[in-house]
Design an enzyme around this catalytic site. Sequence first.
Site, short mmCIF file in Angstrom:
data_model
loop_
_atom_site.label_atom_id
_atom_site.label_comp_id
_atom_site.label_asym_id
_atom_site.label_seq_id
_atom_site.Cartn_x
_atom_site.Cartn_y
_atom_site.Cartn_z
N PHE A 123 -11.18 -3.11 9.63
CA PHE A 123 -12.05 -2.00 9.25
C PHE A 123 -13.37 -2.55 8.70
CE2 PHE A 123 -13.45 1.17 6.10
CZ PHE A 123 -13.37 2.33 6.83
N ASN B 3 -8.80 1.63 -1.20
CA ASN B 3 -9.46 2.47 -0.19
C ASN B 3 -8.50 2.53 1.00
OD1 ASN B 3 -11.09 3.87 1.56
ND2 ASN B 3 -12.33 2.08 2.12
N PRO B 4 -7.62 3.54 1.00
CA PRO B 4 -6.57 3.62 2.03
C PRO B 4 -7.08 4.34 3.27
CG PRO B 4 -6.34 5.44 0.53
CD PRO B 4 -7.57 4.69 0.08
C1 LIG Z 1 -9.91 2.35 5.18
S1 LIG Z 1 -9.37 0.69 5.45
C2 LIG Z 1 -10.05 -0.05 3.96
C3 LIG Z 1 -10.20 -1.53 4.00
C4 LIG Z 1 -10.94 -2.10 2.78
N1 LIG Z 1 -10.24 -1.79 1.55
C5 LIG Z 1 -12.34 -1.55 2.73
O1 LIG Z 1 -12.63 -0.75 1.84
O2 LIG Z 1 -13.16 -1.91 3.59
C6 LIG Z 1 -7.63 0.83 5.10
C7 LIG Z 1 -6.83 -0.47 5.23
O3 LIG Z 1 -5.47 -0.20 4.86
C8 LIG Z 1 -4.60 -0.89 5.73
N2 LIG Z 1 -3.31 -0.18 5.67
C9 LIG Z 1 -3.00 1.03 6.20
N3 LIG Z 1 -1.74 1.37 5.88
C10 LIG Z 1 -1.25 0.36 5.10
C11 LIG Z 1 -0.01 0.13 4.45
N4 LIG Z 1 0.99 1.04 4.52
N5 LIG Z 1 0.16 -1.01 3.76
C12 LIG Z 1 -0.85 -1.93 3.68
N6 LIG Z 1 -2.05 -1.77 4.27
C13 LIG Z 1 -2.25 -0.64 4.98
C14 LIG Z 1 -5.30 -0.86 7.06
O4 LIG Z 1 -4.82 -1.88 7.92
C15 LIG Z 1 -6.76 -1.06 6.63
O5 LIG Z 1 -7.09 -2.43 6.59
#
Ligand SMILES: C[S@@+](CC[C@H](N)C(=O)[O-])C[C@H]1O[C@@H](n2cnc3c(N)ncnc32)[C@H](O)[C@@H]1O
Length: 290
Positions: free
Chosen positions: A86, A186-187
Amino acid sequence: MQAVARATNFLSRVGMPSPRVDAEILASHVLGVPRGRLALIDGFTADQLAEFDALVARRAAGEPVQHLVGSAGFRYLELAVGPGVFVPRPETELLAGWGVTLITPGTTVVDLCSGSGAIALAVANEVPGTRVYAVERSAAALPWLRRNAEARAAAGDTPIHVIEGDVTDLAVLADLDGTVDAVLCNPPYVPSGVAVPADVADHDPYDAVFAGADGLAVIRPVIARAAALLRPGGVFGVEHDDSHGAAVPALLRADGRFTDIEDHRDLAGRPRYATAVRARGVASEHRGER
Ligand SMILES: C[S@@+](CC[C@H](N)C(=O)[O-])C[C@H]1O[C@@H](n2cnc3c(N)ncnc32)[C@H](O)[C@@H]1O
């Protein structure tokens, strides 16, 4: 520069939202100079012009400008990004900044859903001496996270701990339960039926963007995980969809282990992230948690 003006017009005609910024970022990448110095450059060589035109054509076809140059700015950092991870967004700088103002050296911080490591690495950069854990599940994103973590440690920032794991799994970082000073997250949070711009749909990983029919499928377990990780008085901040300015604070209230629940707006005035403090004297066991 004429080529930049021409590219700006072209990108504008094909509907790119920030044509001049994109053209300038691509030009400064090709020329190897900061964007602010472009005005001092006479022009491209023939090879540079061919490279620039090729990048502009790829941008016009929808590739994120950050993928084309291989990096994205986030607060004071330049982070490596590309397919599989992302691209960090400017609005998330607000959540990271909120955390940085409260986090002090020597404390323990957890960044859930770390992606490229943007939040975790910003904290390590701006609050030296912090123990930072970055949790990420995606096999495609983890190499970017590790690469950025190694680069920042080599540049002298406090090294962070990269954890491969699912943030909805109660076993992830369970050894830290009750001891963490700050949890930032930030999910993915876009409801699955919502249409997103083509560059997001085509280039950001699906699991980084979408989170179930209501967009809260990851935030719900993350709230429970944060409540368990935090020490009493520890702080929690979570970014959310702009349609969730009431729903996320309501989830935090319903959990029963948080106080001082607030929602915050971004620079465009949209609800963007919620914050809360882990209550004192409320047991970690709650709603099915250990
Ligand atoms: C919106 S992106 C945010 C990435 C980073 N925190 C940023 O702000 O640029 C959400 C991230 O959560 C990860 N992700 C989604 N579901 C997850 C889970 N259940 N456990 C761990 N990581 C997860 C995704 O792979 C992605 O990298």
